[in-house]
Design an enzyme around this catalytic site. Structure first.
Site, short mmCIF file in Angstrom:
data_model
loop_
_atom_site.label_atom_id
_atom_site.label_comp_id
_atom_site.label_asym_id
_atom_site.label_seq_id
_atom_site.Cartn_x
_atom_site.Cartn_y
_atom_site.Cartn_z
N SER A 477 0.77 -1.29 -0.01
CA SER A 477 0.03 -0.06 -0.03
C SER A 477 0.85 1.29 -0.01
O SER A 477 1.47 1.54 -1.05
CB SER A 477 -0.99 -0.15 1.32
OG SER A 477 -1.95 0.85 1.20
N ASP A 488 10.29 5.69 -9.81
CA ASP A 488 9.95 6.29 -11.20
C ASP A 488 10.56 7.68 -11.33
O ASP A 488 10.98 8.14 -12.44
CB ASP A 488 8.44 6.60 -10.96
CG ASP A 488 7.64 5.25 -11.17
OD1 ASP A 488 8.01 4.44 -11.59
OD2 ASP A 488 6.46 5.31 -10.99
N LYS A 502 -0.79 -4.34 -3.14
CA LYS A 502 -2.12 -3.76 -2.77
C LYS A 502 -2.13 -2.26 -3.30
O LYS A 502 -1.70 -1.25 -3.04
CB LYS A 502 -2.12 -3.57 -1.23
CG LYS A 502 -3.51 -3.03 -0.55
CD LYS A 502 -3.44 -2.69 0.82
CE LYS A 502 -4.57 -2.06 1.20
NZ LYS A 502 -4.83 -0.70 0.67
#
Length: 735
Positions: A477, A488, A502
């Site tokens: 999560s 990224d 998740k």
């Protein structure tokens, strides 16, 4: 009749009429027949109201938009059976066959708030549970032969339900044989072993006798919500309080963790910094036999109480007094109890907060100082934040302070350890990312209507140097949001194994905001009829509303209402985050993680968000991976890790154990010898003398191989990023 009496009579009549009208509107539930051997639990009116409102919430607002129909009813039925008896250790095949007639009717029952079927199933299970425990107690005094064959199947989850009581008896006899054999191998006296085991099973029976309809309701709601998706959960009031305290990392009370010990509430641990810690009048293993409120309140005897009931009496608002009647650790229960008076206060759970350590690693003849910040979860005291408390607790605030100290200590790099971090506050994941990037989008969230981009708007950077993030299969999560954004942006190196996967967002909804006023009034009126006192409360907009002194609480639903996506547009749902530097995965994706959940939402992707990478690490990553692989080929610790994974998977696939004493001793001796040999190999590598079996000397320090190797990766990263070719301080517009 005087006016006061007339008014009271009129009020009671109004309440009675209200109750009758409300009950007349209710669907008539099936009758829950008494089940001998169970607590014969039944739903209360409040539970029926809650479940009807939950159905309405799911059908209107859940991201999945799944209708409650016969198909979902079948899923709920199977999930409920699994929640009751996952190991197939209690129910008979005949019980399950009798339940089958309810498979496609649970949807209609839940919509009407009729819980009678689910309680009937629960009571049948509890009767079987008590039957098995009582049978087991009766087997303990028998003498068993451990020279022959036979096994005990400790995992029956994939085996058929018991065909008969006789088959169940045979399995439970083997369980008792195994329990006694375990105690025998540990070296205890046979008579003492039987006494120990009997006390253990009698305690199980005692705890079962305290099971109430809230316990059963929680299991039912878990089956209901988890059939829709694995992260939508209903919390009864006490569990909701615990959940929110865990998120805030603080609560108001005395600062002690409690446990149960043979019908007694016992102090398991004193929390640093709390009232009990400061007063030094309570100690671990003290037993609480009475609780009184205030300086003059009467003591309530709590021997035999459920632990959650005792906790509610001990916790309370900051500044209030609670008195405890204590039998100190080591003293007999017949001893004169000690009275301890404590003033409740705000207790901060520092042991569950972010922490730092500084590690020194040598690479290429040069020493590097690396700060490791371990974050157990993403927490935030939202109530304190809303009140404007300048000292509210949060992950980002704690980590910012830790980074300041690490900069003063002149570390060369920072590693954020998110292993086993299951997530938490979404805003905290965004703000924490903001400590390491200048500004820009961190995560995208999509609900049923739109996509929103959540950004870090603070241009400040708390740490600009080399950064690493450690993850594992149980990083989930918010951990995946942070790790994905760091990856990224090219901000740092991700090390570990594929994360949990998740990618859903839950909103915590106080059910008191959902329950209608008419339902609340009905419940209050019904409770007033049972419990007496009501009073009038002035409404903010004028007028009054009749309220009970003990106004009911309805708990909390954490409802999946959105999915989150990385700035690249990829969801982490199912797939998680794949590290740049990968370690062998101990826990397989087939058994652990989102991809193992049958009701999990699917993976998908959306458009990429516009963002400016911090740096281009595309050329550094394969170099780091190559250096890592080279070390792994020569590392004995890597071989140990691979061996451990093979051993774990072997054990994970087993479901029974031998009841032959000689064979079991041999297996355990071999395991201990292997562990001892490994310890001695590690000690030799550190220049320490070997230890022998049973040697009281301290063994080698526990080795966190994954962390040690990750620090070596960071040392490589520091050296590579120091050159002109790979700078971390000059952002690149395109990646």
């Amino acid at each position: 009749m005087d006016f006061k009496s007339f008014k009271e009579m009129l009020k009671n009549k109004v309440l009675a009429l209200f109750i009758l009208a409300a009950l007349a509107c209710k669907a008539n539930p099936r009758v829950v027949a008494d089940v001998p051997g169970s607590n014969n639990l039944k739903a209360d009116l409040q539970q029926e109201v809650i479940v009807k409102n939950l159905v309405d919430l799911f059908e209107k607002y859940h991201y999945k938009n799944v209708p409650l129909n016969d198909s979902l009813s079948s899923v709920i039925f199977d999930r409920y059976l699994k929640n009751l008896d996952q190991g197939h250790n209690y129910l008979l095949a005949s019980d399950v066959k009798a339940f089958e007639r309810y498979r496609t009717t649970l949807d209609d029952d839940l919509r009407k708030g009729d819980l009678s079927t689910l309680f009937q199933m629960f009571n049948t299970f509890q009767a079987r549970y008590n039957e098995r425990i009582r049978y087991s107690i009766a087997q303990i005094d028998k003498d068993y032969d451990y020279n022959g064959g036979g096994t005990y199947a400790y995992d029956r989850s994939k085996m058929p339900w018991f065909a008969s009581a006789a088959e169940a008896d045979a399995m439970w006899t083997n369980r008792i044989r195994y329990d006694l054999l375990n105690l025998k191998i540990a070296g205890s006296d046979a008579a003492k072993n039987k006494q120990t085991l009997k006390a253990r099973y009698e305690n199980l029976l005692s705890q079962a006798s305290k099971t109430n309809n809230q316990d059963a309701f929680a299991i039912m709601m878990d089956a209901f919500t988890e059939s829709i998706d694995p992260h939508t959960n209903y919390f009864p009031p006490l569990k909701a309080q615990e959940f929110n305290e865990e998120m805030a990392k603080n609560f108001e009370g005395i600062g002690a963790r409690l446990t149960m010990d043979n019908e007694l509430v016992k102090i398991a641990e004193i929390i640093n910094g709390g009232p009990a810690y400061k007063a030094k009048t309570l100690h671990a293993n003290d037993r609480i036999i009475g609780i009184a409120q205030g300086k003059d309140g009467e003591f309530v005897d709590v021997i035999g109480w459920r632990i959650d009931n005792a906790v509610t009496k001990i916790k309370g608002p900051k500044g209030t007094v609670v008195r405890l009647k204590i039998i100190p650790a080591g003293q007999d229960l017949s001893s004169t109890p000690k009275i301890v008076e404590l003033v409740r206060d705000r207790v901060v759970l520092e042991d569950q907060s972010a922490k730092k350590t500084i590690k020194t690693v040598t690479s290429g003849g040069k020493a590097f100082k690396i700060g490791v910040i371990t974050i157990p979860d993403f927490y935030m005291d939202f109530k304190a934040y809303q009140k404007g408390d300048p000292d509210y607790k949060s992950t980002t605030r704690d980590v910012r302070r830790l980074l300041d100290t690490l900069k003063r200590d002149k570390v060369d790099a920072v590693v954020i350890d998110l292993r086993r971090n299951g997530g938490g506050s979404l805003p905290e994941a965004i703000q924490l990312t903001g400590l390491f990037i200048k500004s820009g989008p961190v995560v995208q969230t999509r609900d049923a209507r739109k996509v929103e981009v959540d950004e870090d708007e603070d241009p400040g950077i708390a740490w600009e140097g080399p950064l690493g993030v450690m993850v594992d299969r149980f990083s989930a999560s918010a951990s995946e949001i942070f790790a994905g954004a760091i990856q990224d942006y090219g901000r740092g190196i991700i090390m570990g194994t594929q994360t949990y996967g998740k990618g859903t967002v839950q909103s915590a909804i106080d059910m008191s905001r959902v329950i209608s006023t008419s339902d609340k009034m009905m419940l209050m009126a019904a409770a007033a009829g049972e419990k007496g006192p009501v009073h009038n409360v002035q409404k903010p907009n004028g007028g009054t509303v009749t309220m009970l002194d003990n106004t009911p609480k309805f708990g909390q639903i954490n409802l999946t209402m959105a999915k989150f996506y990385r700035v690249t547009g990829n969801s982490t749902q199912h797939k998680g985050v794949f590290p740049d530097i990968q370690f062998p995965m101990i826990y397989s994706a087939e058994k652990y993680g989102e991809s193992s959940e049958p009701s999990a939402l699917p993976w998908d992707s959306i458009k990429t968000s516009k963002f400016t990478p911090f740096a281009d690490l595309r050329q550094i990553r394969p170099v780091l991976a190559s250096l890592h692989d080279k070390r792994m080929k020569a590392s004995p610790e890597y071989k140990y890790l691979v061996d451990d994974i093979a051993e774990f998977n072997k054990r994970d696939d087993e479901n029974d154990v031998t009841l032959n004493e000689a064979q079991l001793r041999k297996e355990r001796d071999e395991q201990e010898a292997k562990a001892l040999a490994r310890d001695n190999q590690r000690r030799a590598a550190k220049g320490l003398p070997p230890v022998k079996k049973g040697d009281p000397k301290v063994k080698a320090d526990p080795i966190d191989f994954v962390q040690d190797e990750s620090l070596q990766v960071m040392a490589d990263f520091i050296k590579l990023s120091a050159g002109d070719q790979y700078t971390l301080k000059k952002p690149i517009v395109k990646q």
